[in-house]
Design an enzyme around this catalytic site. Structure first.
Site, mmCIF file in Angstrom:
data_model
loop_
_atom_site.group_PDB
_atom_site.id
_atom_site.type_symbol
_atom_site.label_atom_id
_atom_site.label_comp_id
_atom_site.label_asym_id
_atom_site.label_seq_id
_atom_site.Cartn_x
_atom_site.Cartn_y
_atom_site.Cartn_z
ATOM 1 C CG ASP A 109 -2.242 0.631 1.034
ATOM 2 O OD1 ASP A 109 -2.351 1.480 0.136
ATOM 3 O OD2 ASP A 109 -3.186 0.297 1.783
ATOM 4 C CG ASP A 116 -9.663 2.263 -0.036
ATOM 5 O OD1 ASP A 116 -9.114 1.188 -0.313
ATOM 6 O OD2 ASP A 116 -9.117 3.162 0.629
HETATM 7 C C1 GLA Z 1 -5.768 1.878 2.283
HETATM 8 C C2 GLA Z 1 -6.191 0.721 1.403
HETATM 9 C C3 GLA Z 1 -7.219 -0.110 2.120
HETATM 10 C C4 GLA Z 1 -6.662 -0.604 3.418
HETATM 11 C C5 GLA Z 1 -6.174 0.560 4.253
HETATM 12 C C6 GLA Z 1 -5.431 0.096 5.461
HETATM 13 O O1 GLA Z 1 -6.779 2.799 2.420
HETATM 14 O O2 GLA Z 1 -6.677 1.198 0.174
HETATM 15 O O3 GLA Z 1 -7.641 -1.182 1.318
HETATM 16 O O4 GLA Z 1 -5.614 -1.498 3.153
HETATM 17 O O5 GLA Z 1 -5.293 1.405 3.523
HETATM 18 O O6 GLA Z 1 -5.009 1.144 6.237
#
Ligand code: GLA
Length: 732
Positions: free
Chosen positions: A464, A534
């Site tokens: 990420d 997300d």
């Molecule tokens: C980001 C990612 C999510 C999740 C969060 C965790 O927003 O896109 O899918 O992994 O971080 O903090």
């Protein structure tokens, strides 16, 4: 082999190939690009379109359709027209005047390469234009290599990868714009006089707002299966800019790294390489562009794209930061029970001195939070093994929180100004590590390497990146090279990813950046897939996945069944709709299984089993988009078909939940009209009551030319958000 243009050997070669001495044809299976290179003169871009042979070149000239633009127009020498490159020579002269020196054509395993070397007529500055015609595909990659052969630095202010002149007609520009939780919506703009750009200046999440991809029609509105379109996408991880400049006679498309805040001091003998712009020409509309990119992606563009992807459960939307051993064990058992193949533990598992309970602390401290996971990652891997599935983990290795042991130890690795207050990102405490620094590169590689050494059975990493490159200051780069930071960062990241892949070629990795912030082939060179958004709300995903499919194949598009009430949009949708949408990509699930009803679990179990049955069609098949959600026909529909068209999967989604809406029949453009197809309902809510088409055999001719009516199937069911997932098999 470098060919001198007028050497005896070359003339012999050219005579054998029957190619005119000056016109170099760069051809893929069905397309050609022509560049004219004549020693002592500037290289010219002539043509991009349907495949032509050497014998057609004369006719192209006679028909008046050859372009006359410089292949790589320079600033200074001639200030008229749009430019691809602008440099300042060591003596301060803002000029560059290029002439061809030599042409080099050779073969590699993946492409036929044509390199045209040009040199300034006065200064020892070289620009090599590189064209790669990828084999067994319709994709051409264009990039540039610049070499400063002077004894002093040259400043680079503009350094495009490609300059693509397109004939002016009724041109439309399709691009993909959005924001967090609404990434990648398709936009179609008519090109009128002036400029239109898509770009990124975010630093590390380069597709957060725009994708570095475009389609440009040669005449008329873009159609799905007809019309001439050029599609292009930049293979780069960092800031980029793609600009169309439309005037009365042409549209110039200038693509490459974004030069904003990134002027570059090219030292003596240094070589500067641009990323590649990959393009295709399609005479079968947007669908042809997408299928060309997907086919290329499966061979060259996506890491390990010849391997089927596992069905996974990711813990994020189920528990967010509330990781603990009991919960993880339960989730592992549940996904195994539903037929999943992989469990991924998301954020919240790490931090010793500062356990990660929210987004404010711990990034950088990649050790297990013992209070949460007393048996460590080993314990969870054991549970996964006992349940017959694989285990994966989340990391964000390029970032640090100010509240972390890493920041206490290495504050100089962070990017910020020493004499200004810090402007921090997520949680008010997050910043980007300075990957221009080789020590930081070692650290980031070490995050993966340590995990893989400690837990060799880790099968998957979700990588990420949740923060922009906010404070543009490197404690590593010298003062006169701070403007190199974005480029140096991405060179550093690339070198880390090269090391990771050299050592761990089989590890599955997902590129995530606050959702869909890393949906580019720049990343997919190293990553097996991207997190699309997300926002897992199935209805909104239909739009986002539709646009993502314009350039990126289903195998790389992570698509998860979301909870009953979506945590971002609040929308409530039936499990069938949520599953049918997720099954059109790389299927996963993002739910706390404890919150699911027994019926929903049973439904998901059957859906996963059906997905396994058609996974090869979705993940390796050809995509045909049938009815666009952007056309507002109340329904959206797409299908995948194997190359032989013996097997296909059809998805239809009800977008509006209206009673008695007007909906078109769905014409299945991806079936073979000479075959008959047996239809199977892949996801009936009640297996005893599949949809009316289940078991019927319908001719490909009718399916393709007349279509399938979905009106009766959908709209007498009042649950809202209806959908269909059908398998089609050719039968005698
Ligand atoms: C980001 C990612 C999510 C999740 C969060 C965790 O927003 O896109 O899918 O992994 O971080 O903090």
């Amino acid at each position: 082999m470098t060919k001198k243009l007028f050497g005896g050997f070359i003339l012999a070669t050219l005579a054998i190939c029957n190619v005119s001495a000056k016109d170099y044809i760069v051809s893929t299976d069905n397309t050609s690009m022509i560049i004219t290179a004549e020693e002592g003169k500037t290289a010219k871009f002539r043509y991009y379109g349907p495949k032509v042979a050497a014998g057609d070149v004369k006719s192209l000239y006679l028909a008046g359709v050859m372009n006359n633009s410089d292949a790589y127009p320079t600033f200074g020498g001639n200030t008229i027209g749009n430019k691809a490159v602008w440099v300042t020579q060591p003596d301060g002269s803002m000029s560059l005047d290029l002439a061809v020196v030599s042409v080099n054509e050779y073969d590699t395993d993946e492409a036929k390469v044509t390199e045209i070397l040009q040199r300034d007529k006065e200064y020892p500055f070289e620009v090599k234009l590189i064209y790669k015609a990828y084999k067994n595909s319709d994709i051409i990659g264009s990039s540039v290599e610049m070499t400063n052969k002077a004894k002093k630095p040259v400043m680079l202010y503009k350094f495009a990868s490609s300059f693509l002149p397109v004939k002016r007609a009724d041109n439309y520009f399709v691009h993909y714009h959005g924001s967090w939780a609404a990434e990648n919506f398709e936009h179609t703009d008519k090109l009128t006089g002036g400029q239109l750009s898509v770009s990124s200046t975010e630093g590390v999440r380069n597709t957060r707002y725009e994708n570095p991809s475009f389609m440009i029609t040669l005449n008329g509105r873009p159609q799905e299966e007809s019309g001439d379109i050029i599609g292009g996408t930049l293979v780069y991880t960092g800031n980029y800019k793609i600009t169309t400049i439309t005037n009365n006679w042409g549209v110039d498309v200038v693509s490459g790294m974004n030069e904003e805040n990134s002027h570059y001091k090219l030292e003596a003998k240094e070589v500067f390489t641009t990323p590649e712009l990959t393009t295709t020409f399609s005479s079968t509309g947007k669908g042809g562009v997408s299928r060309a990119f997907h086919k290329w992606a499966r061979q060259y563009g996506v890491h390990n794209a010849d391997r089927e992807r596992d069905i996974l459960l990711n813990s994020w939307e189920g528990v967010f930061f509330e990781i603990n051993q009991g919960e993880m064990n339960d989730m592992i058992k549940s996904i195994a029970d539903m037929g999943g193949e992989l469990f991924v533990m998301d954020d919240g598992w790490f931090g010793d001195k500062y356990p990660r309970d929210n987004g404010k602390t711990s990034l950088g401290d990649w050790v297990v939070a013992k209070n949460k996971l007393p048996e460590g990652v080993e314990g969870l891997i054991e549970t996964a093994k006992a349940n017959g599935i694989k285990f994966g983990i989340w990391i964000e290795p390029e970032m640090v929180n100010t509240k972390s042991e890493l920041f206490e130890k290495h504050p100089e690795w962070g990017m910020y100004f020493d004499n200004r207050p810090m402007t921090l990102d997520r949680g008010g405490t997050q910043m980007t590590l300075d990957l221009s620094n080789p020590e930081v590169q070692d650290f980031v590689f070490g995050v993966v390497d340590d995990l893989m050494t400690k837990y060799p059975e880790l099968a998957y990493i979700k990588w990420d990146a949740n923060c922009a490159m906010g404070m543009y200051n490197s404690h590593y780069l010298p003062k006169d090279k701070q403007s190199h930071l974005n480029i140096a960062y991405h060179r550093g990241l690339k070198s880390v990813l090269d090391r990771v892949r050299a050592k761990y070629p089989d590890l599955v990795m997902q590129a995530c950046a606050s959702g869909g912030g890393r949906m580019t082939y720049g990343y997919l060179d190293y990553f097996d897939e991207f997190w699309t958004s997300d926002n897992t709300d199935a209805l909104q995903r239909v739009y986002m996945q539709w646009s993502a499919s314009s350039f990126y194949p289903a195998i790389a598009m992570a698509s998860h069944i979301n909870e009953l009430t979506n945590h971002i949009t609040g929308r409530v949708a039936p499990i069938k709709f949520r599953a049918d949408v997720a099954m059109s990509g790389r299927l996963g699930i993002e739910i706390q299984p404890k919150d699911m009803t027994a019926e929903d679990k049973e439904f998901v179990r059957r859906a996963m089993s059906s997905y396994k049955d058609v996974r090869h069609i979705v993940q390796f098949g050809d995509l045909y988009r049938l009815i666009s959600p952007y056309d507002n026909y109340n329904i959206a529909s797409l299908m995948y078909a194997t190359e032989s068209k013996d097997e296909a999967v059809l998805f239809v989604y009800d977008m509006e939940s209206m009673i008695n809406p007007n909906v078109p029949n769905v014409k299945l453009s991806g079936v073979d009209p000479n075959k008959n197809y047996k239809i199977t309902d892949l996801t009936p809510v009640d297996p005893a009551k599949p949809c009316q088409y289940n078991g019927r055999v319908v001719s490909g001719k009718v399916l393709k030319e007349v279509g399938l009516s979905v009106y009766n199937t959908f709209f007498f069911d009042k649950t809202g958000h209806n959908s269909l997932a059908l398998k089609l098999e050719a039968v005698e």
